[in-house]
Design an enzyme around this catalytic site. Structure first.
Site, PDB file in Angstrom:
ATOM      1  N   LYS A 126      27.438  22.719  65.344  1.00  0.00           N
ATOM      2  CA  LYS A 126      26.279  23.590  65.549  1.00  0.00           C
ATOM      3  C   LYS A 126      25.734  24.087  64.212  1.00  0.00           C
ATOM      4  CE  LYS A 126      29.028  25.907  68.091  1.00  0.00           C
ATOM      5  NZ  LYS A 126      29.705  26.920  68.922  1.00  0.00           N
ATOM      6  N   THR A 157      23.150  37.950  69.494  1.00  0.00           N
ATOM      7  CA  THR A 157      23.749  36.608  69.437  1.00  0.00           C
ATOM      8  C   THR A 157      25.244  36.584  69.795  1.00  0.00           C
ATOM      9  OG1 THR A 157      24.126  36.892  67.071  1.00  0.00           O
ATOM     10  CG2 THR A 157      22.126  35.712  67.713  1.00  0.00           C
ATOM     11  N   GLY A 171      28.340  35.968  71.766  1.00  0.00           N
ATOM     12  CA  GLY A 171      28.552  35.115  72.940  1.00  0.00           C
ATOM     13  C   GLY A 171      27.737  33.829  72.934  1.00  0.00           C
ATOM     14  N   THR A 172      27.025  33.577  71.833  1.00  0.00           N
ATOM     15  CA  THR A 172      26.187  32.368  71.749  1.00  0.00           C
ATOM     16  C   THR A 172      27.018  31.090  71.908  1.00  0.00           C
ATOM     17  OG1 THR A 172      24.675  33.489  70.261  1.00  0.00           O
ATOM     18  CG2 THR A 172      24.532  31.120  70.303  1.00  0.00           C
ATOM     19  N   GLY A 173      28.120  31.021  71.152  1.00  0.00           N
ATOM     20  CA  GLY A 173      28.953  29.812  71.181  1.00  0.00           C
ATOM     21  C   GLY A 173      29.545  29.569  72.560  1.00  0.00           C
ATOM     22  N   CYS A 174      30.040  30.644  73.179  1.00  0.00           N
ATOM     23  CA  CYS A 174      30.645  30.542  74.514  1.00  0.00           C
ATOM     24  C   CYS A 174      29.602  30.064  75.531  1.00  0.00           C
ATOM     25  CB  CYS A 174      31.183  31.901  74.964  1.00  0.00           C
ATOM     26  SG  CYS A 174      32.388  32.612  73.834  1.00  0.00           S
TER      27      CYS A 174
HETATM   28  O1  PXL Z   1      32.645  34.047  70.675  1.00  0.00           O
HETATM   29  C1  PXL Z   1      33.977  33.721  70.602  1.00  0.00           C
HETATM   30  C2  PXL Z   1      34.810  34.519  71.567  1.00  0.00           C
HETATM   31  C3  PXL Z   1      35.448  33.879  72.578  1.00  0.00           C
HETATM   32  N1  PXL Z   1      36.219  34.525  73.483  1.00  0.00           N
HETATM   33  C4  PXL Z   1      36.389  35.840  73.420  1.00  0.00           C
HETATM   34  C5  PXL Z   1      35.784  36.561  72.415  1.00  0.00           C
HETATM   35  C6  PXL Z   1      34.953  35.895  71.455  1.00  0.00           C
HETATM   36  C7  PXL Z   1      34.306  36.632  70.403  1.00  0.00           C
HETATM   37  O2  PXL Z   1      34.384  37.809  70.257  1.00  0.00           O
HETATM   38  O3  PXL Z   1      35.953  37.868  72.356  1.00  0.00           O
HETATM   39  C8  PXL Z   1      37.245  36.521  74.437  1.00  0.00           C
END
Ligand code: PXL
Length: 445
Positions: free
Chosen positions: A177, A207, A209-212
């Site tokens: 990414k 932003t 939580g963007t990756g998740c």
């Molecule tokens: O964004 C990565 C991530 C994944 N999972 C949990 C998180 C985070 C970032 O803070 O807290 C539980």
């Protein structure tokens, strides 16, 4: 047929990333979301205060239960936490992997924005050895790609080198990414020996939580049977929307809004239906005397936070006009009234519940009655500063602001008495079209 996606990840108590983001994303794509929780984090938008890793047999059991009864169309991994959990997850999903039961999207979550490790340093080798070979697609950002390969990313060529190296670790496809690389945030996919670039724009705002959410969107679309390239294309569009309508909460990094993807479409339909019904009622009423020279209109905006521009406000195309002894109006269309859209968007800045507005002919008797039963305010176009006058389209927001400030709230009625070449006008504001119609009925003399 109901599509089912599984996330194997950590819980974010703040509701922005992790399991919470994944489940919202699955819902936004109309996919049934299931979760195997690996760890519980105590976090808000500012930081992560504590992490509790679930016992690995419990992680294993959650996945087994789901596979055994419900079945899985696609899965993703997020925060895995430690080596024991990694091994438990790998041994459980490797059976499904061997039978090609479902694709697994691996988001190699390692460090949170606040710097807290979400994958213990000591577990990185285990992650590379046990999880990456199970990946149908892996979705590292710049830092994760660097960590997995030991290559420092300075430009596009390094990204491609990294992608090839990660492929060698056993992943079927790799997308690196671009969110932290260069100004234009291009994602680069390496799949079947070919590179595909996905142009993007660096988006600022909420932003977390963007990756998740991005990897969950790919997972949801794989569950529906889209291929890797199609799933990425949809996920890119989805994540831009989720960032654009980010959830402004907390005092730190605010999260993306995965539900915006479906909420905007749903709200548009509700706005359309409510306004259409109200306009039909209005046209069947005897209203020709209320129609101004410039025509009448009736506008209704999407709810907060989706009302940002003219295109987010529905109104009658071509306005409501006199046709002999009757009133006639065109289709309900989003973005078809500049004036009323500007007025209601400005009003919503002060009271987001006031989403509907109608303009009617200026009439001293109507105003007299309005003063008795409603909150009412005005602006004086002759007092408009030259600077505002010169600015295209700035008059109405300025006027509405003046009127609201004068009474300290968004009133039911705002009027102005015109200017040279400008017809005086009355606006009726309300929570929804029905509310505006009720107010109009009370004003009829
Ligand atoms: O964004 C990565 C991530 C994944 N999972 C949990 C998180 C985070 C970032 O803070 O807290 C539980």
């Amino acid at each position: 047929m109901i599509y089912k996606a599984l996330t194997i990840a950590g819980s974010d108590s703040g509701g922005g990333a992790g399991i919470q983001a994944d489940l919202k994303t699955f819902s936004a794509f109309n996919v049934h979301g299931m979760s195997a929780i690996t760890s519980v984090t105590a976090q808000n938008t500012l930081d992560i205060r504590a992490i509790f890793y679930l016992p690995s047999p419990m992680v294993k059991k959650q996945i087994e239960c789901i596979i055994e009864d419900i079945g899985v169309d696609s899965a993703k991994t997020g925060m895995l936490g430690n080596e024991k959990i990694i091994k438990a997850v790998a041994s459980t999903i490797s059976k499904a992997f061997k039978k090609k039961e479902f694709p697994v999207v691996v988001d190699p979550v390692m460090v949170a924005k606040s710097g807290v490790y979400l994958l213990q340093e000591s577990a990185v080798d285990a992650f590379i050895k046990h999880i990456i070979p199970l990946a149908y697609i892996i979705t590292p950002n710049k830092y994760e790609a660097e960590k997995l390969t030991g290559i420092k990313i300075k430009g596009k060529e390094d990204v491609k080198k990294c992608a090839k190296e990660i492929k060698k670790l056993g992943a079927h496809a790799v997308i690196i990414k671009g969110g932290h690389i260069g100004e234009n945030a291009t994602d680069i996919l390496f799949h079947k020996g070919k590179f595909t670039e996905y142009e993007g724009r660096r988006l600022r705002g909420c932003t977390h939580g963007t990756g998740c959410s991005f990897s969950a969107a790919i997972t949801a679309n794989l569950a529906k049977g889209y291929n890797i390239e199609e799933s990425i294309k949809i996920a890119k569009k989805f994540i831009s929307t989720a960032i654009k309508y980010g959830v402004k909460i907390g005092h730190g990094h605010c999260p993306v809004n995965p539900i915006s993807w479906i909420a905007i479409e749903a709200e548009k339909w509700k706005v359309y239906e409510e306004l259409k019904m109200a306009v039909n009622k209005l046209l069947n009423d005897n209203i020709i005397d209320l129609i101004p020279e410039v025509g009448m209109n009736f506008a209704y905006a999407l709810p907060y936070p989706y009302a940002k521009e003219m295109k987010d406000v529905a109104s009658v195309e071509g306005r409501i006009v006199r046709a002999g002894e009757k009133a006639r109006g065109g289709e309900i269309k989003f973005g078809s009234s500049r004036h009323l859209a500007k007025a209601i968007l400005k009003a919503m800045e002060h009271n987001r519940e006031m989403r509907a507005v109608m303009n009617i002919r200026y009439d001293k008797n109507i105003l007299k009655k309005a003063k008795e039963i409603f909150s009412i305010s005005f602006y004086n176009r002759q007092q408009e500063p030259a600077k505002i006058k010169k600015q295209e389209g700035a008059t109405i927001p300025w006027g509405i602001e003046q009127a609201i400030k004068r009474v300290g709230k968004v009133p039911d009625i705002i009027y102005h008495e015109g200017d040279i070449g400008k017809e005086p006008m009355i606006l009726i504001l309300g929570k929804n079209p029905e509310d505006v119609l009720k107010k109009l009925t009370k004003l009829k003399i």
